[in-house]
Design a protein around this motif. Structure first.
Motif, PDB file in Angstrom:
ATOM      1  N   MET A 183      -5.436  -2.762  -6.991  1.00 64.86           N
ATOM      2  CA  MET A 183      -5.200  -3.989  -6.099  1.00 64.86           C
ATOM      3  C   MET A 183      -6.173  -4.398  -5.276  1.00 64.86           C
ATOM      4  O   MET A 183      -6.751  -5.633  -5.275  1.00 64.86           O
ATOM      5  N   SER A 210      -7.622  -0.869   0.910  1.00 60.22           N
ATOM      6  CA  SER A 210      -7.357  -0.271  -0.142  1.00 60.22           C
ATOM      7  C   SER A 210      -8.671   0.841  -0.189  1.00 60.22           C
ATOM      8  O   SER A 210      -8.777   2.289  -0.448  1.00 60.22           O
ATOM      9  N   TYR A 261      -4.502   1.308  -6.467  1.00 65.09           N
ATOM     10  CA  TYR A 261      -4.917   1.219  -5.360  1.00 65.09           C
ATOM     11  C   TYR A 261      -6.750   0.416  -6.114  1.00 65.09           C
ATOM     12  O   TYR A 261      -6.723  -0.760  -5.214  1.00 65.09           O
ATOM     13  N   LEU A 317       1.044  -0.823  -0.429  1.00 60.78           N
ATOM     14  CA  LEU A 317      -0.279   0.095   0.315  1.00 60.78           C
ATOM     15  C   LEU A 317       0.970   1.550   0.213  1.00 60.78           C
ATOM     16  O   LEU A 317       0.145   2.409   0.017  1.00 60.78           O
TER      17      LEU A 317
END
Length: 601
Positions: free
Chosen positions: A299, A162, A296, A47
């Protein structure tokens, strides 16, 4: 006809199987906890990278970036990636390693449980089913406790983190890009049920295929002797095709599920490109924030994809766990009693009547006799008259009715099962040897036996000289089921194996049927010393084998029609004396033919 399980039954089975899979995971909770910490480390470091990219892109967009700043950003990404690699090794080692240990423990539990079940269970269970349980089913459970558990935890952590970061960056854009998620949940519920039922069908087809393969390989000599290879190939091909059909039905579902999940994930990307690009154009978000938000969302696509993958693996695992639980839920139908020292291994049978489960024919009817300790019992009779059934009941391979069978004055149901069976040395009609050396086969079942004792016992049963002629002597491997030995050699090795265990009660069930009369006489002469100190039961078709017994039982159609010594039975002028005279005439005829003084009629 049994009713098929309802949808509610399947639901209960799945919930039970999921609880059992969770219980397997909790056995290794310490290792799993370390693995989860490492997994959190990977996700946490992952992250950080979009934030570094956001800083670098915004600096470039504003024209304020310097080479030093870009090098530092690149170095930070490398360091974060290195930390991710170390943590990734940690979760793989602890989580995937735990799944393999779970598979090992479950396989051992399955093997131990199968060992506790009686021959009655194996009479109605196919070997192919058991092989499928020990291979495919255990592998599916391992995947459910390893990769599925890992992907579930990873997806939850990564999705939650996320989405939280995306919300802090821009709530409206986050809500827009998450529109496809409800559709994903609905599809997950629908496809999960289909995967479960179809994977169960795949495992059942694999069981039938394995069972056929095992049967064909075991009976390959019979197949070749009858020249029946073509029909066997056709039958095997049919089973293999059934297995392919069921797998294709499963793959069709999974093949449809994957692209749909991917399409929903790409729909989120398309929404981001349209709505997020517009915000960048109007200056509502910076270019760096758009790049970070895109990372993000990327992800988040993995958890969306992982949902389908996890559902597939979990449904396979629960389907396999259902099948395994049916075995574990099968209790041993023969339970032991208490350990007690039987000093005098006498045998008494009182009014024994027995029929095999799910049959309506009495194999034994009202059988009664008493055998003193260290005496020899001979049993003769027609084929199928209940002789083998009697000795199997003595060892509780099948359970006799209460109050009918006694050893050492104690009812056998009161004796601890292992203790009872260790009293016996058994040579069955169908001799089974293990795929190991002759010496190891003889030593099988004995707590400790020297090489000298092994060779002594081989000499006792008239096979030592034949073994020494083999290239590796007593270390010669006999092949599966002793295929490299003749029938007579296998029988003699089995007798030596029974004697090596030093049993209190020795049972020879037609154990010399494959040797000639002269060899049989020589073996029996040598065995008398070994048998004198123990109770012995000899089942035979030849009167000469049992004529020296202290008590002889004559069976006919499940009943003891005569009993007594050899002399007493001859004087009765019954079935025994008739059989004796017939065998004497056959022997004399054979001798006459061998001497060339006459013809055998």
């Amino acid at each position: 006809m049994a009713e098929s399980p309802s949808r509610a039954d399947f639901g209960r089975m799945r919930r039970s199987s999921l609880r059992n899979i969770l219980g397997l995971l909790l056995r290794h909770r310490k290792a799993l906890a370390v693995g989860i910490v490492a997994l959190i480390g990977v996700d946490g470091l992952q992250l950080i990278i979009p934030k570094i990219m956001q800083y670098a892109v915004d600096a470039l967009a504003r024209g304020m970036a310097t080479p030093r700043q870009l090098w530092l950003a690149g170095a930070a990404i490398v360091l974060v990636s290195l930390g991710m690699g170390i943590c990734r090794f940690g979760w793989r080692f602890f989580i995937i390693g735990s799944s393999h240990r779970i598979e090992r423990d479950l396989r051992q539990d399955l093997y131990d449980h199968l060992q506790s079940l009686s021959p009655q269970y194996y009479d109605k269970t196919r070997v192919g089913d058991l092989m499928a349980h020990a291979t495919n089913d255990l592998q599916a459970v391992r995947m459910a406790t390893g990769m599925a558990a890992l992907a579930s935890i990873d997806a939850i952590i990564l999705a939650a983190a996320s989405i939280s970061i995306m919300v802090t960056m821009d709530l409206r854009l986050t809500l827009l890009t998450l529109i496809p998620l409800p559709l994903l949940s609905l599809m997950m519920l629908r496809f999960g049920k289909l995967v479960h039922s179809r994977f169960t069908a795949v495992q059942e087809a694999f069981s039938r295929l394995t069972d056929k393969a095992q049967e064909s390989m075991s009976g390959v000599r019979v197949v070749k002797a009858y020249g029946d290879e073509i029909s066997e190939e056709s039958y095997f091909s049919e089973k293999a095709n059934d297995c392919v059909v069921e797998n294709v039905r499963l793959v069709r579902i999974w093949g449809l599920f994957g692209p749909i999940i991917g399409a929903l994930a790409m729909a989120s990307t398309a929404i981001l490109l349209g709505a997020g690009g517009r915000m960048v154009i109007y200056g509502e978000v910076s270019l760096g924030e758009f790049v970070a938000f895109s990372s993000y969302l990327g992800m988040l696509i993995w958890p969306m994809m992982a949902v389908g993958w996890v559902v597939n693996i979990l449904q396979r695992g629960t389907a396999s766990m259902d099948r395994l639980e049916k075995i574990f839920a099968t209790p041993p139908d023969i339970a032991g009693g208490q350990v007690c020292d039987i000093r005098t291994p006498s045998i008494e049978v009182r009014n024994l009547t027995f029929r095999y489960p799910q049959t309506d024919v009495d194999v034994l009817a009202d059988a009664s006799f008493t055998l003193e300790a260290n005496a020899m019992l001979g049993i003769v009779g027609r084929t199928g008259s209940g002789k083998t059934t009697l000795v199997e009941l003595l060892m509780r391979l099948y359970d006799p009715p209460r109050g009918t069978v006694f050893v050492g004055g104690r009812e056998i149901s009161e004796l601890e099962l292992d203790h009872l069976r260790r009293m016996f040395g058994y040579v069955p009609q169908e001799t089974f040897l293990f795929a190991m050396s002759i010496a190891d086969n003889i030593a099988f079942g004995a707590e400790s036996v020297s090489r000298e004792r092994i060779e002594e016992l081989a000499g006792l049963v008239e096979i030592a000289s034949e073994i020494r002629e083999f290239p590796d002597g007593f270390d010669t491997l006999v092949g599966e089921r002793g295929v490299t030995l003749s029938g007579g050699q296998k029988q003699r090795v089995a007798i030596a194996r029974a004697l090596a265990a030093d049993p209190r009660i020795l049972i020879l069930d037609d154990a010399l049927s494959s040797v000639d009369t002269e060899t049989e006489a020589a073996i029996l002469s040598r065995l008398r010393t070994e048998m004198s100190g123990r109770t012995s039961i000899v089942i035979a078709h030849r009167i000469s084998t049992v004529m020296g017994a202290d008590l002889i039982l004559v069976f006919d159609n499940g009943r003891i029609v005569e009993q007594g010594t050899h002399r007493e039975l001859l004087s009765n002028e019954g079935f025994y004396s008739e059989l004796y005279r017939m065998q004497r005439l056959e022997e004399e005829a054979m001798k006459t033919g061998d001497d060339g003084k006459g013809e055998v009629p």
